[in-house]
Design a protein around this motif. Structure first.
Motif, PDB file in Angstrom:
ATOM      1  N   ASN A 154      13.429  19.539   6.518  1.00 23.17           N
ATOM      2  CA  ASN A 154      12.061  19.044   6.668  1.00 23.17           C
ATOM      3  C   ASN A 154      11.860  17.685   6.017  1.00 23.17           C
ATOM      4  O   ASN A 154      11.116  16.861   6.547  1.00 23.17           O
ATOM      5  N   HIS A 155      12.487  17.450   4.880  1.00 15.55           N
ATOM      6  CA  HIS A 155      12.304  16.169   4.205  1.00 15.55           C
ATOM      7  C   HIS A 155      12.793  15.014   5.071  1.00 15.55           C
ATOM      8  O   HIS A 155      12.180  13.951   5.094  1.00 15.55           O
ATOM      9  N   ARG A 156      13.847  15.219   5.804  1.00 15.87           N
ATOM     10  CA  ARG A 156      14.363  14.165   6.683  1.00 15.87           C
ATOM     11  C   ARG A 156      13.388  13.885   7.817  1.00 15.87           C
ATOM     12  O   ARG A 156      13.166  12.733   8.186  1.00 15.87           O
ATOM     13  N   ASP A 157      12.814  14.949   8.369  1.00 16.50           N
ATOM     14  CA  ASP A 157      11.824  14.781   9.433  1.00 16.50           C
ATOM     15  C   ASP A 157      10.618  14.002   8.927  1.00 16.50           C
ATOM     16  O   ASP A 157      10.104  13.119   9.623  1.00 16.50           O
ATOM     17  N   ILE A 158      10.147  14.330   7.720  1.00 13.64           N
ATOM     18  CA  ILE A 158       8.990  13.651   7.145  1.00 13.64           C
ATOM     19  C   ILE A 158       9.308  12.172   6.929  1.00 13.64           C
ATOM     20  O   ILE A 158       8.521  11.295   7.300  1.00 13.64           O
ATOM     21  N   GLU A 167       0.861  -1.171   0.000  1.00  5.54           N
ATOM     22  CA  GLU A 167       0.000   0.000   0.000  1.00  5.54           C
ATOM     23  C   GLU A 167       0.901   1.226   0.000  1.00  5.54           C
ATOM     24  O   GLU A 167       2.041   1.173   0.451  1.00  5.54           O
ATOM     25  N   TYR A 168       0.395   2.316  -0.535  1.00  4.93           N
ATOM     26  CA  TYR A 168       1.187   3.527  -0.710  1.00  4.93           C
ATOM     27  C   TYR A 168       0.470   4.727  -0.122  1.00  4.93           C
ATOM     28  O   TYR A 168      -0.754   4.780  -0.085  1.00  4.93           O
ATOM     29  N   THR A 169       1.267   5.685   0.337  1.00  4.34           N
ATOM     30  CA  THR A 169       0.744   6.973   0.775  1.00  4.34           C
ATOM     31  C   THR A 169       1.687   8.056   0.255  1.00  4.34           C
ATOM     32  O   THR A 169       2.856   7.780  -0.058  1.00  4.34           O
ATOM     33  N   TYR A 170       1.166   9.263   0.143  1.00  5.83           N
ATOM     34  CA  TYR A 170       1.909  10.363  -0.473  1.00  5.83           C
ATOM     35  C   TYR A 170       1.877  11.577   0.444  1.00  5.83           C
ATOM     36  O   TYR A 170       0.863  11.852   1.086  1.00  5.83           O
ATOM     37  N   ASN A 171       2.992  12.288   0.511  1.00  4.91           N
ATOM     38  CA  ASN A 171       3.068  13.519   1.290  1.00  4.91           C
ATOM     39  C   ASN A 171       3.542  14.623   0.353  1.00  4.91           C
ATOM     40  O   ASN A 171       4.678  14.577  -0.131  1.00  4.91           O
ATOM     41  N   ASN A 172       2.680  15.610   0.073  1.00  2.00           N
ATOM     42  CA  ASN A 172       3.032  16.681  -0.845  1.00  2.00           C
ATOM     43  C   ASN A 172       3.901  17.715  -0.133  1.00  2.00           C
ATOM     44  O   ASN A 172       3.579  18.152   0.974  1.00  2.00           O
ATOM     45  N   VAL A 173       5.020  18.065  -0.764  1.00  3.42           N
ATOM     46  CA  VAL A 173       5.985  19.003  -0.199  1.00  3.42           C
ATOM     47  C   VAL A 173       6.151  20.159  -1.174  1.00  3.42           C
ATOM     48  O   VAL A 173       6.395  19.935  -2.365  1.00  3.42           O
ATOM     49  N   GLY A 218       6.197   2.606  10.190  1.00  3.75           N
ATOM     50  CA  GLY A 218       6.292   1.372   9.418  1.00  3.75           C
ATOM     51  C   GLY A 218       6.324   1.560   7.908  1.00  3.75           C
ATOM     52  O   GLY A 218       6.279   0.585   7.166  1.00  3.75           O
ATOM     53  N   TRP A 219       6.408   2.813   7.440  1.00  7.33           N
ATOM     54  CA  TRP A 219       6.473   3.087   6.006  1.00  7.33           C
ATOM     55  C   TRP A 219       7.924   3.121   5.542  1.00  7.33           C
ATOM     56  O   TRP A 219       8.824   3.483   6.308  1.00  7.33           O
ATOM     57  N   ARG A 220       8.160   2.774   4.277  1.00  8.37           N
ATOM     58  CA  ARG A 220       9.483   2.850   3.654  1.00  8.37           C
ATOM     59  C   ARG A 220       9.429   3.913   2.565  1.00  8.37           C
ATOM     60  O   ARG A 220       8.489   3.959   1.768  1.00  8.37           O
ATOM     61  N   TYR A 221      10.436   4.806   2.547  1.00  9.15           N
ATOM     62  CA  TYR A 221      10.508   5.825   1.502  1.00  9.15           C
ATOM     63  C   TYR A 221      10.750   5.128   0.167  1.00  9.15           C
ATOM     64  O   TYR A 221      11.668   4.340   0.019  1.00  9.15           O
ATOM     65  N   ALA A 222       9.901   5.421  -0.834  1.00 16.62           N
ATOM     66  CA  ALA A 222       9.990   4.741  -2.123  1.00 16.62           C
ATOM     67  C   ALA A 222      10.416   5.670  -3.253  1.00 16.62           C
ATOM     68  O   ALA A 222      10.763   5.200  -4.327  1.00 16.62           O
ATOM     69  N   GLY A 223      10.383   6.985  -3.040  1.00 17.59           N
ATOM     70  CA  GLY A 223      10.782   7.922  -4.086  1.00 17.59           C
ATOM     71  C   GLY A 223       9.922   9.166  -4.082  1.00 17.59           C
ATOM     72  O   GLY A 223       9.225   9.442  -3.105  1.00 17.59           O
ATOM     73  N   TYR A 250       7.473   8.948   8.894  1.00 15.17           N
ATOM     74  CA  TYR A 250       6.792   7.840   8.221  1.00 15.17           C
ATOM     75  C   TYR A 250       7.477   6.511   8.538  1.00 15.17           C
ATOM     76  O   TYR A 250       6.810   5.494   8.714  1.00 15.17           O
ATOM     77  N   ALA A 251       8.800   6.499   8.602  1.00 13.01           N
ATOM     78  CA  ALA A 251       9.531   5.266   8.918  1.00 13.01           C
ATOM     79  C   ALA A 251       9.145   4.746  10.301  1.00 13.01           C
ATOM     80  O   ALA A 251       8.982   3.539  10.494  1.00 13.01           O
TER      81      ALA A 251
END
Length: 66
Positions: free
Chosen positions: A21-25, A3-9, A33-38, A29-30
């Protein structure tokens, strides 16, 4: 299944701020339990610069017990 989720920056706020901020986001999410996918650019200005993007996160979808 994934499953996927998106965070608009917004890039203007994102790159010109003094914080990372990107590192904090990604870390937030990590921890859930989420993994950064791109990322996917969602807005590009007239000069070809990305002004907004979605950070994409994935994880294994929990299957419903049948």
């Amino acid at each position: 299944m994934k499953e996927y989720t998106y965070n608009n920056v917004q890039i203007g706020k994102f790159f010109f701020s003094t914080s990372a901020n990107h590192r904090d986001i990604i870390n937030e999410y990590a921890a859930q339990g989420w993994r950064y996918a791109g990322y996917v650019p969602t807005d590009i200005d007239g000069h070809g610069r990305i002004t907004a993007m979605d950070l994409i996160f994935e994880r294994d979808r929990e299957e419903d017990p049948a």
